[in-house]
Design an enzyme around this catalytic site. Structure first.
Site, short mmCIF file in Angstrom:
data_model
loop_
_atom_site.label_atom_id
_atom_site.label_comp_id
_atom_site.label_asym_id
_atom_site.label_seq_id
_atom_site.Cartn_x
_atom_site.Cartn_y
_atom_site.Cartn_z
CG HIS A 189 -1.81 -0.98 0.62
ND1 HIS A 189 -1.95 -2.40 1.29
CD2 HIS A 189 -3.52 -0.19 0.78
CE1 HIS A 189 -3.08 -2.64 0.91
NE2 HIS A 189 -4.46 -1.42 0.19
NE ARG A 296 -8.16 -7.22 -10.01
CZ ARG A 296 -7.04 -7.40 -10.10
NH1 ARG A 296 -6.81 -5.59 -10.52
NH2 ARG A 296 -5.91 -7.48 -10.66
NE ARG A 332 -11.67 -11.50 -9.98
CZ ARG A 332 -10.89 -10.96 -9.56
NH1 ARG A 332 -10.00 -11.62 -10.89
NH2 ARG A 332 -9.88 -10.77 -9.02
CD GLU A 431 -8.47 -15.95 -12.80
OE1 GLU A 431 -7.56 -14.97 -12.56
OE2 GLU A 431 -9.71 -15.98 -12.24
NE ARG A 458 -0.34 -14.03 -8.55
CZ ARG A 458 -1.47 -13.84 -9.18
NH1 ARG A 458 -2.41 -14.66 -8.40
NH2 ARG A 458 -1.53 -12.39 -9.06
CB CYS A 493 -8.81 -8.11 -16.61
SG CYS A 493 -9.05 -9.52 -15.79
C1 PEP Z 1 -5.58 -12.23 -13.54
O1 PEP Z 1 -5.66 -13.25 -12.65
O2 PEP Z 1 -4.65 -11.94 -13.72
C2 PEP Z 1 -6.32 -11.01 -13.13
C3 PEP Z 1 -6.94 -10.47 -13.30
O3 PEP Z 1 -7.30 -11.64 -11.59
P1 PEP Z 1 -6.22 -11.00 -10.30
O4 PEP Z 1 -4.94 -10.44 -10.46
O5 PEP Z 1 -7.52 -9.90 -10.18
O6 PEP Z 1 -5.76 -12.71 -9.92
MG MG Z 2 -6.37 -14.05 -11.23
#
Ligand code: PEP
Ligand code: MG
Length: 545
Positions: A189, A296, A332, A431, A458, A493
Site C-alpha cells: 500500500h 474485483r 467479477r 486464468e 503465476r 484483464c
Molecule cells: C489475473 O489473474 O490476471 C486477474 C486479473 O486476476 P487477479 O489479479 O485479481 O488475481
Molecule cells: Mg486472477
C-alpha cells in the site's frame, strides 16, 4: 558519487537534495514502570482515541484523493486500533506489570508481531506491519506529537529506512520529489500511494539512510530502481535527459484523448478499466475508459469482520453501474482465497493453485454467500450494462452449477417482483491452465472469456522468469481460437493487457477488449492505433500451436 539499486516501486525520474528521515521512537518514558496504573490506562485510552481519529481523517483524505483501494488499508488500521486482544495486552502490561503506557504499548506490539510472524500464513505475517503502524501512531500520541506529515524544509528526495502507508498518505508531491527506502517498503500500500501521488520511488535498496548525506544532490529512477547520490555530470545528464523523454511521452499521450481505440486496419477495440472499489469510477471516466472490464468484488469482503450483506453489495454495484452511465461494467464474483483472506471467512489452506479452495469453487462450496452476491448483482443489473464473470474456473461442471444458481436466483427475484435483466451477460475468467485446456467446452457455456494473465503467469511453471512469457502467449492463442470457433468475444484483464509491448501480438490473436488500470488507457489506445493487425499476424507464426 554513490550508486545503488533497488526495486522500482513508482516510475519516474526525480532529482533534488537528500532529506534523511528517521522516525521518532514515539517518546521515551523517564522510567519503564509506573506507580499510577489508573492514570497510565487513561493516558493510553486518550492516545488511542487520538490515533484512531488521525487514522479516520487520513482514510477520508486518501479515499477522496486516491480512491478505495488505497483507503481500504486505513479501515484495517482503525479496526486494529480498537482490537480487543491488543488492548487486553496493553491493559495487562499497565495494570498487572505496572508498566508505563509507552512500555506497555511497545511490549504488546512486540508480542503481537512475534505471534503473527510464527504463522506460515503470508497474509498474517504482512499484518505485523499494520500492528507496527498502529502502535507507532499510539506512541506518537502518547508523546504528545500530532502525526504531522513529513515535511523537509525544501523540496527533497526522502531517504528512509521504511515508510508506513499513513506516512506515505501525508506526503506532498510538491515537497517530496522522490522516495528511497532501505527496506521492503512496509506494505504494497505504501507503493500504491506513492504511485497514486506520482512520486517516483525506489524501495528494497538495502541501504540504510546516512544522515551525513542530508542535503547532497540525489537522482533516482523509479522505473529502473536506480539511485545515485552526489551524481557526476555524465550520470546527471543521462538521467535528466531520460526524465525529459518520459515527460514528453506523457505529454504525447494526452494527444490521444478523445480519439477512438481503433487499429490501422479499422478494428474497433474496447479499452476497459480494472477497479476494486466504486470510488474508482471517477478515474475510469476521466481517463476515457470504455467501461469496466474487471471490478474485483472480493474487496467488498475484505477488511471486515463478517460477510457483506446483500444490501451493501447491491448498493456498491448499483453505484458503479449508475455512475458509468450505460457503459459496460463487468463485475467479477468474489475471488476469495489465496492472499485474499479474512478471519471470518476461515478459508482452509490448500496446496498449490489447483488444490487451493479459491474463486468460483469457494463460492460454490458456500451457496448462501454466493446466492447473496448473485441476488445483489441481478438486482443491480437494471441500472446499466452489466456482465457477470466467474473467477478461477477449472471445470465445465463448476460453470454449469454457477449458472444453475443464477437461474434459481432470477426465478426467486421474479417471484418477489424484483426487477432484473434477463439478458445479463455471463463470462468466464480464463486464468488457470486447466481452463485453457477445456476452453472449447467452456466457450459453449459463456458469453465471453476474460484472460487473467496474472494467475496464468503465476501458474505457468517457470513463467515469471522468462521474458515474453511464451508459454502464456501460447495458452492465450489456444483459448482465443476456441472462443472464435464458439462465437464468443475475448477480453484480457491481467497486467499483461497494460503492457504496450504485448498489445500488437494480443490484437493479432484476436483479442477484442483490453482491461487495464485507468492510467494506462491512453498508452494502450496509442498502441492500438499504431497496429495493423494483418501485418502483425505474421509474428503469430512464431508461437507454436
Ligand atoms: C489475473 O489473474 O490476471 C486477474 C486479473 O486476476 P487477479 O489479479 O485479481 O488475481
Ligand atoms: Mg486472477
Amino acid at each position: 558519487m554513490i550508486q545503488f539499486h533497488g526495486r522500482g516501486a513508482s516510475a519516474g525520474i526525480a532529482s533534488g537534495p537528500v532529506y534523511v528521515y528517521q522516525r521518532g521512537g514515539g517518546g521515551t518514558a523517564a522510567s519503564p514502570d509506573t506507580r499510577d496504573p489508573a492514570g497510565e490506562w487513561e493516558r493510553f485510552l486518550r492516545a488511542r482515541a487520538a490515533a484512531a481519529a488521525w487514522l479516520e481523517k487520513t482514510r477520508d483524505t486518501v479515499l477522496k484523493q486516491h480512491g478505495g483501494e488505497a483507503a481500504m488499508l486505513f479501515d484495517a488500521y482503525i479496526l486494529l486500533a480498537w482490537d480487543a486482544d491488543l488492548t487486553q495486552r496493553v491493559e495487562s502490561g499497565i495494570r498487572e506489570k505496572q508498566m508505563m503506557a509507552e512500555t506497555a504499548v511497545r511490549e504488546a506490539a512486540r508480542q503481537y508481531v512475534a505471534l503473527l510472524s510464527e504463522t506460515d500464513d503470508l497474509y498474517m505475517q504482512a499484518r505485523s506491519a499494520d500492528v507496527r503502524e498502529v502502535c507507532g501512531r499510539i506512541l506518537a500520541a502518547l508523546a504528545g506529537r500530532t502525526s504531522a506529515p513529513i515535511r523537509p524544509p525544501q523540496p527533497s528526495i526522502l531517504w528512509a529506512e521504511e515508510l508506513f502507508p499513513g506516512e506515505a498518505a501525508g506526503l506532498d508531491p510538491d515537497i517530496i520529489l522522490g522516495v528511497i527506502l532501505a527496506g521492503d517498503s512496509v506494505t504494497d500500500h505504501t507503493s500504491i500511494l506513492l504511485r497514486a501521488k506520482g512520486i517516483p520511488a525506489v524501495i528494497r535498496t538495502g541501504r540504510v539512510p546516512v544522515p551525513g548525506y542530508s542535503g547532497r544532490e540525489a537522482l533516482i529512477d523509479g522505473g529502473r530502481g536506480e539511485v545515485v547520490i552526489a551524481p557526476d555530470g555524465e550520470t546527471c545528464r543521462r538521467m535528466l535527459s531520460e526524465r525529459e523523454a518520459e515527460k514528453t511521452v506523457r505529454l504525447a499521450l494526452e494527444q490521444y484523448r478523445g480519439l477512438e481505440n481503433v487499429t490501422k486496419d479499422g478494428k474497433r477495440i474496447s479499452v476497459y478499466c480494472n477497479i476494486s472499489s466504486p470510488d474508482e469510477v471517477g478515474e475510469v471516466l476521466s481517463y476515457e475508459g470504455d467501461g469496466i472490464g474487471l471490478f474485483r468484488s472480493e474487496f467488498l469482503y475484505l477488511g471486515r469482520q463478517d460477510y457483506p450483506s446483500e444490501e451493501l453489495q447491491f448498493e456498491a454495484f448499483r453505484r458503479v453501474l449508475t455512475d458509468m452511465r450505460g457503459k459496460r461494467v463487468v463485475i467479477r464474483t468474489a475471488d476469495l482465497g489465496g492472499d485474499k483472506q479474512e478471519e471470518y471467512l476461515s478459508i482452509p489452506a490448500g496446496k498449490g493453485p489447483a488444490g487451493e479452495l479459491r474463486g468460483l469453487r469457494l463460492c460454490l462450496e458456500r451457496p448462501e454467500m454466493f446466492r447473496t452476491q448473485l441476488r445483489a448483482l441481478f438486482r443491480a443489473s437494471v441500472y446499466g450494462e452489466l456482465g457477470i464473470m466467474f473467477p478461477m474456473v477449472t471445470s465445465v461442471s463448476e460453470v454449469r452449477e454457477a449458472k444453475a444458481l443464477c437461474a434459481e436466483v432470477k426465478k426467486e427475484l421474479g417471484r418477489e417482483g424484483k426487477p432484473f435483466r434477463e439478458d445479463t451477460a455471463v463470462g468466464i475468467m480464463i486464468e488457470h491452465p486447466e481452463a485453457v485446456l477445456i476452453s472449447d467446452q467452456l466457450a459453449g457455456e459463456a458469453d465471453f472469456f476474460s484472460f487473467g494473465t496474472n494467475d496464468l503467469i503465476r501458474s505457468a511453471e517457470d513463467g515469471s522468469g522468462i521474458p515474453g512469457h511464451p508459454e502464456v502467449l501460447r495458452l492465450l492463442k489456444l483459448a482465443c481460437g476456441y472462443a472464435r470457433r464458439g462465437g464468443i468475444s475475448t477480453e484480457i484483464c491481467g497486467e499483461l493487457a497494460a503492457d504496450p509491448a504485448y498489445t500488437a501480438v494480443l490484437l493479432a490473436m484476436g483479442i477484442d477488449a483490453f482491461s487495464v488500470p485507468p492510467r494506462d488507457v491512453l498508452r494502450i489506445r496509442r498502441r492500438i492505433r499504431e497496429t495493423d493487425i494483418s501485418e502483425v499476424r505474421e509474428r503469430m507464426r512464431q508461437i507454436p500451436d
